[in-house]
Design a protein around this motif. Structure first.
Motif, PDB file in Angstrom:
ATOM      1  N   UNK A  39      10.095  50.033  90.611  1.00  0.00           N
ATOM      2  CA  UNK A  39      10.124  49.502  89.238  1.00  0.00           C
ATOM      3  C   UNK A  39      10.656  50.578  88.289  1.00  0.00           C
ATOM      4  N   UNK A  40      11.755  50.275  87.574  1.00  0.00           N
ATOM      5  CA  UNK A  40      12.331  51.297  86.708  1.00  0.00           C
ATOM      6  C   UNK A  40      11.586  51.395  85.380  1.00  0.00           C
ATOM      7  N   UNK A  41      11.908  52.442  84.621  1.00  0.00           N
ATOM      8  CA  UNK A  41      11.167  52.715  83.382  1.00  0.00           C
ATOM      9  C   UNK A  41      11.366  51.630  82.330  1.00  0.00           C
ATOM     10  N   UNK A  42      12.534  50.973  82.312  1.00  0.00           N
ATOM     11  CA  UNK A  42      12.776  49.902  81.339  1.00  0.00           C
ATOM     12  C   UNK A  42      11.805  48.746  81.558  1.00  0.00           C
ATOM     13  N   UNK A  43      11.551  48.408  82.826  1.00  0.00           N
ATOM     14  CA  UNK A  43      10.611  47.328  83.147  1.00  0.00           C
ATOM     15  C   UNK A  43       9.190  47.723  82.751  1.00  0.00           C
ATOM     16  N   UNK A  44       8.830  48.982  83.002  1.00  0.00           N
ATOM     17  CA  UNK A  44       7.484  49.467  82.633  1.00  0.00           C
ATOM     18  C   UNK A  44       7.292  49.400  81.121  1.00  0.00           C
ATOM     19  N   UNK A  45       8.309  49.811  80.375  1.00  0.00           N
ATOM     20  CA  UNK A  45       8.239  49.749  78.914  1.00  0.00           C
ATOM     21  C   UNK A  45       8.143  48.303  78.425  1.00  0.00           C
ATOM     22  N   UNK A  46       8.846  47.401  79.085  1.00  0.00           N
ATOM     23  CA  UNK A  46       8.768  45.982  78.725  1.00  0.00           C
ATOM     24  C   UNK A  46       7.361  45.442  78.966  1.00  0.00           C
ATOM     25  N   UNK A  54       4.636  47.861  70.167  1.00  0.00           N
ATOM     26  CA  UNK A  54       5.335  46.880  71.002  1.00  0.00           C
ATOM     27  C   UNK A  54       6.849  46.874  70.771  1.00  0.00           C
ATOM     28  N   UNK A  55       7.319  46.709  69.507  1.00  0.00           N
ATOM     29  CA  UNK A  55       8.770  46.740  69.309  1.00  0.00           C
ATOM     30  C   UNK A  55       9.392  48.107  69.586  1.00  0.00           C
ATOM     31  N   UNK A  56       8.606  49.186  69.427  1.00  0.00           N
ATOM     32  CA  UNK A  56       9.114  50.513  69.741  1.00  0.00           C
ATOM     33  C   UNK A  56       9.370  50.626  71.248  1.00  0.00           C
ATOM     34  N   UNK A  57       8.398  50.180  72.049  1.00  0.00           N
ATOM     35  CA  UNK A  57       8.579  50.178  73.506  1.00  0.00           C
ATOM     36  C   UNK A  57       9.745  49.284  73.900  1.00  0.00           C
ATOM     37  N   UNK A  58       9.873  48.151  73.208  1.00  0.00           N
ATOM     38  CA  UNK A  58      10.980  47.215  73.454  1.00  0.00           C
ATOM     39  C   UNK A  58      12.324  47.892  73.169  1.00  0.00           C
ATOM     40  N   UNK A  59      12.420  48.587  72.043  1.00  0.00           N
ATOM     41  CA  UNK A  59      13.666  49.250  71.662  1.00  0.00           C
ATOM     42  C   UNK A  59      14.042  50.364  72.642  1.00  0.00           C
ATOM     43  N   UNK A  60      13.029  51.109  73.106  1.00  0.00           N
ATOM     44  CA  UNK A  60      13.307  52.170  74.087  1.00  0.00           C
ATOM     45  C   UNK A  60      13.812  51.553  75.391  1.00  0.00           C
ATOM     46  N   UNK A  61      13.220  50.426  75.780  1.00  0.00           N
ATOM     47  CA  UNK A  61      13.661  49.727  76.994  1.00  0.00           C
ATOM     48  C   UNK A  61      15.105  49.256  76.861  1.00  0.00           C
ATOM     49  N   UNK A  62      15.507  48.888  75.627  1.00  0.00           N
ATOM     50  CA  UNK A  62      16.877  48.409  75.403  1.00  0.00           C
ATOM     51  C   UNK A  62      17.917  49.504  75.631  1.00  0.00           C
ATOM     52  N   UNK A  63      17.480  50.774  75.543  1.00  0.00           N
ATOM     53  CA  UNK A  63      18.410  51.871  75.835  1.00  0.00           C
ATOM     54  C   UNK A  63      18.853  51.840  77.290  1.00  0.00           C
ATOM     55  N   UNK A  64      18.014  51.241  78.146  1.00  0.00           N
ATOM     56  CA  UNK A  64      18.249  51.290  79.580  1.00  0.00           C
ATOM     57  C   UNK A  64      18.636  49.934  80.179  1.00  0.00           C
ATOM     58  N   UNK A  65      18.499  48.871  79.393  1.00  0.00           N
ATOM     59  CA  UNK A  65      18.825  47.544  79.914  1.00  0.00           C
ATOM     60  C   UNK A  65      19.237  46.649  78.760  1.00  0.00           C
ATOM     61  N   UNK A  66      19.601  45.369  79.056  1.00  0.00           N
ATOM     62  CA  UNK A  66      20.044  44.471  77.991  1.00  0.00           C
ATOM     63  C   UNK A  66      18.952  43.484  77.601  1.00  0.00           C
ATOM     64  N   UNK A  67      19.069  42.849  76.429  1.00  0.00           N
ATOM     65  CA  UNK A  67      18.018  41.958  75.933  1.00  0.00           C
ATOM     66  C   UNK A  67      17.685  40.792  76.871  1.00  0.00           C
TER      67      UNK A  67
END
Length: 281
Positions: free
Chosen positions: A1-8, A219-232
């Motif tokens: 599981x990558x970090x973007x998924x964990x942040x999501x 929540x939106x902060x974690x979402x925004x960080x996840x967006x650095x690594x994946x798409x919406x």
């Protein structure tokens, strides 16, 4: 599981927890007072994250982020009003559809793609929403439904197009600029509504506001960080599918009245959203 998924997933848990607190807050003080206090608490809290972060001074993107933040804050006002006027479970089920709308907007404007099965699931989600929105035995429509639908549209716009801001400004500054611009919007709105005096709250309510601010801001902060690594189209279904957790816990805590037909609609909507989240990823 990558970090973007964990942040999501973190965003998922934070949104569910924050909205549980928001039900209580919105029914104790006004939705405007709730979001105003949360913003007051968030401004110094998130400042800690951006102190060491350089800002890419792009006037157009900063203005774009500030303008886009009005959809985030307007959506929050609509959702908190939905929680105040109607059933938390029904409002939660409607809000659960935000990821589907984010995916649709991503397909239309950002070049994302969706399978035939995904389109079928969105159709099923729509059917579930129609059933959930049906009047009760007294032919009365839940007062929060219209506000919840308004929140869906506004939040879908924000969480689709904030990816541009994250790309240029980074997740921390994107979140902080949104909060600062949102606070200006709240001032203007409060003056228009003639509710510009900040009412004092009890110590217990202050603690609940601080906790909700932590979750709602995180929540939106974690979402925004996840967006650095994946798409919406990938992140939004995971982060935004917190409705089952919220509905189950809120039904235990708040016990709002929901008809059997509406529970059927909620079940259809949530099941389709969960499957949708799986097939998108």
């Amino acid at each position: 599981m990558n970090s973007a998924i964990i942040l999501a997933i973190i965003a998922h848990i934070f949104w569910a927890s924050g909205n549980l607190a928001n039900v209580k807050l919105s029914r104790t003080i006004t939705p405007l007072q709730t979001i105003t206090w949360q913003t007051i608490l968030l401004i110094p809290l998130l400042l800690l994250f951006i102190i060491s972060e350089p800002l890419a001074v792009d006037v157009w993107v900063i203005a774009y982020t500030a303008l886009l933040s009005t959809t985030l804050y307007a959506g929050s006002l609509m959702f908190y009003t939905a929680l105040k006027k109607g059933s938390a479970q029904i409002s939660g089920a409607i809000i659960a559809t935000v990821p589907a709308f984010v995916t649709l907007l991503s397909i239309i404007f950002l070049g994302a793609s969706l399978s035939i099965f995904g389109i079928l699931l969105i159709t099923i989600i729509t059917i579930g929403l129609v059933i959930t929105s049906l009047p009760n035995k007294n032919n009365k429509i839940d007062n929060g439904i219209i506000y919840a639908f308004a929140a869906v549209v506004l939040w879908a716009v924000y969480f689709t197009f904030i990816s541009k801001s994250v790309e240029v400004l980074g997740p921390y500054w994107s979140s902080y600029i949104a909060i600062l611009a949102g606070s200006v919007m709240l001032v203007v709105y409060s003056i228009i509504k003639r509710e510009h005096k900040i009412k004092k709250v009890s110590c217990g309510l202050t603690a609940l506001l601080a906790l909700s601010a932590l979750f709602v801001g995180g929540a939106p902060l974690a979402y925004n960080i996840a967006l650095e690594q994946s798409n919406p189209a990938i992140i939004a279904p995971i982060a935004g599918s917190y409705a089952p957790l919220f509905i189950i816990t809120s039904s235990i805590i708040y016990k709002d009245k929901v008809t059997k037909k509406q529970w059927l609609g909620i079940a259809i909507t949530i099941t389709a959203v969960i499957v949708f989240s799986v097939i998108v990823n």
